[in-house]
Design an enzyme around this catalytic site. Sequence first.
Site, PDB file in Angstrom:
ATOM      1  N   HIS A 113       0.790  -1.232   0.000  1.00 49.20           N
ATOM      2  CA  HIS A 113       0.000   0.000   0.000  1.00 49.20           C
ATOM      3  C   HIS A 113       0.821   1.279   0.000  1.00 49.20           C
ATOM      4  CE1 HIS A 113       0.957  -0.046   4.288  1.00 49.20           C
ATOM      5  NE2 HIS A 113       0.732   1.245   4.255  1.00 49.20           N
TER       6      HIS A 113
HETATM    7  C1  UD1 Z   1      -1.789   5.925   5.657  1.00 55.62           C
HETATM    8  C2  UD1 Z   1      -0.437   6.444   6.121  1.00 55.62           C
HETATM    9  C3  UD1 Z   1       0.605   5.341   6.039  1.00 55.62           C
HETATM   10  C4  UD1 Z   1       0.136   4.097   6.771  1.00 55.62           C
HETATM   11  C5  UD1 Z   1      -1.221   3.687   6.245  1.00 55.62           C
HETATM   12  C6  UD1 Z   1      -1.757   2.476   6.984  1.00 55.62           C
HETATM   13  C7  UD1 Z   1      -0.112   8.850   5.607  1.00 55.62           C
HETATM   14  C8  UD1 Z   1       0.642   9.815   4.766  1.00 55.62           C
HETATM   15  N1  UD1 Z   1       0.040   7.555   5.291  1.00 55.62           N
HETATM   16  O1  UD1 Z   1      -1.612   5.587   4.281  1.00 55.62           O
HETATM   17  O2  UD1 Z   1       1.805   5.783   6.626  1.00 55.62           O
HETATM   18  O3  UD1 Z   1       1.084   3.068   6.560  1.00 55.62           O
HETATM   19  O4  UD1 Z   1      -2.127   4.774   6.417  1.00 55.62           O
HETATM   20  O5  UD1 Z   1      -2.767   1.831   6.270  1.00 55.62           O
HETATM   21  O6  UD1 Z   1      -0.779   9.251   6.523  1.00 55.62           O
HETATM   22  N2  UD1 Z   1      -8.947   4.717   1.379  1.00 55.62           N
HETATM   23  C9  UD1 Z   1     -10.198   4.156   1.337  1.00 55.62           C
HETATM   24  N3  UD1 Z   1     -10.815   3.884   2.538  1.00 55.62           N
HETATM   25  C10 UD1 Z   1     -10.232   4.144   3.727  1.00 55.62           C
HETATM   26  C11 UD1 Z   1      -8.962   4.736   3.744  1.00 55.62           C
HETATM   27  C12 UD1 Z   1      -8.320   5.005   2.559  1.00 55.62           C
HETATM   28  O7  UD1 Z   1     -10.752   3.893   0.288  1.00 55.62           O
HETATM   29  O8  UD1 Z   1     -10.846   3.848   4.774  1.00 55.62           O
HETATM   30  C13 UD1 Z   1      -8.248   4.972   0.094  1.00 55.62           C
HETATM   31  C14 UD1 Z   1      -8.584   6.304  -0.508  1.00 55.62           C
HETATM   32  O9  UD1 Z   1      -8.626   6.142  -1.878  1.00 55.62           O
HETATM   33  C15 UD1 Z   1      -7.375   7.149  -0.158  1.00 55.62           C
HETATM   34  C16 UD1 Z   1      -6.252   6.131  -0.167  1.00 55.62           C
HETATM   35  O10 UD1 Z   1      -6.866   4.925   0.287  1.00 55.62           O
HETATM   36  O11 UD1 Z   1      -7.187   8.187  -1.058  1.00 55.62           O
HETATM   37  C17 UD1 Z   1      -5.121   6.492   0.715  1.00 55.62           C
HETATM   38  O12 UD1 Z   1      -5.551   6.707   2.066  1.00 55.62           O
HETATM   39  P1  UD1 Z   1      -4.706   7.652   3.060  1.00 55.62           P
HETATM   40  O13 UD1 Z   1      -5.295   7.607   4.402  1.00 55.62           O
HETATM   41  O14 UD1 Z   1      -4.477   8.983   2.457  1.00 55.62           O
HETATM   42  O15 UD1 Z   1      -3.285   6.976   3.120  1.00 55.62           O
HETATM   43  P2  UD1 Z   1      -2.882   5.443   3.306  1.00 55.62           P
HETATM   44  O16 UD1 Z   1      -2.341   4.984   2.028  1.00 55.62           O
HETATM   45  O17 UD1 Z   1      -3.938   4.626   3.950  1.00 55.62           O
END
Ligand code: UD1
Length: 368
Positions: free
Chosen positions: A214
């Site tokens: 991820h």
């Molecule tokens: C975040 C953390 C990362 C951590 C990870 C754990 C930052 C910069 N990164 O990354 O360090 O390892 O969490 O999982 O804070 N999305 C969904 N549903 C959700 C959450 C996310 O669909 O419940 C999708 C969305 O498209 C979103 C993408 O995942 O744009 C990324 O989510 P985001 O929270 O921005 O960062 P993570 O990749 O989860």
Amino acid sequence: MKLLTIIGARPQFIKAAPFSEEFRKNNDEILVHTGQHYDTNMSDIFFDELGIPKPDYNLGVGSGNHGKQTASMLKGIEEILLEEKPDGLLVYGDTNSTLAGALAASKLHIPVYHVEAGLRSYNKLMPEEQNRIMTDHISEMLLCPTQTAVDNLNKEGVTTGVVKTGDIMYDTVIRNIGIANKKYSNGLWLKEIVRENYEISKISENGYYLSTIHRAENTDNPEKLSNIFKALSELDKPVILPLHPRTKKLIDNLEIDMKNLIIIKPIGYLLMLYLTSCAYMVVTDSGGLQKEAYFLKTPCTTLRDQTEWIETLENSWNVLSKINVEEIKTKVQRELTCLQHPQPMSFGEGNAALKICEAIVNGGEINE
Ligand code: UD1
């Protein structure tokens, strides 16, 4: 003492569980969920399984670019801090929720307590590296999981307020592995996976790889993402892959035969713990999962150029791989010499939650 704690993403829920339980025995905690992770399988399931208290506030910020996401959190957290007037603010790890919390409190001169302080990959392109450096440098107390983390801070001139507590994720593993075994042995683990994917009759305990992918550095680079999925598809054992939503969205266009991959939705903590402990090997770009594999004595290959958890590399329990198809396959299919070697334990004794509470309440002093 009245503490305001910020959580928002999966790795923070896992760390919050033992701390909240310990701290609330004698103190007040106000829990703020930023809403960075919001899907049931990315958030609610952790609260249910780990018994984390219901958040007092949920900012519901959701997904977005870094600036927009962090700014919404900053605004929301500041309002809560002004209302609640806590004695301190606690943040975990290195996500955007961590930085937003630390920044909001620091500007209001509220002491910041940073759990999992001092970690460095020395790759400033990673959003996590930026978040942790900035958070460490505005925190009053730096609660470090390992001696390496303490040394990293000292190298940057941060020497006051630094406390080595052990790793709080180890607390959570110790508390839950027995529960996970009880729940998922006797084949229930397989049923949970079959429910989503029916082509897995050949799979057995210790006969599969468990993989998670991820990290932005891997998913947002089409060549790297394709190399990872090509390598996983060509491995000698099936790969169980609970897929983060961001990765799921990006792999649909890959022209790769993925029949070796058992792609499932993100799963809860207990099933993940069970699958990790039974896997032949973990293949991941996650920070936390590298350590969970290590705690459960499962070999690991990390699909990154660096790791913050250098202790796991000793005796090759964990091996780094560049994102190149042949290198990934060679590293994953290596001879597992680590199984004949002792596993140095540098992460404390599984009582980090208690030590963190003592340090916070006693101004940095912990009972040895
Ligand atoms: C975040 C953390 C990362 C951590 C990870 C754990 C930052 C910069 N990164 O990354 O360090 O390892 O969490 O999982 O804070 N999305 C969904 N549903 C959700 C959450 C996310 O669909 O419940 C999708 C969305 O498209 C979103 C993408 O995942 O744009 C990324 O989510 P985001 O929270 O921005 O960062 P993570 O990749 O989860």
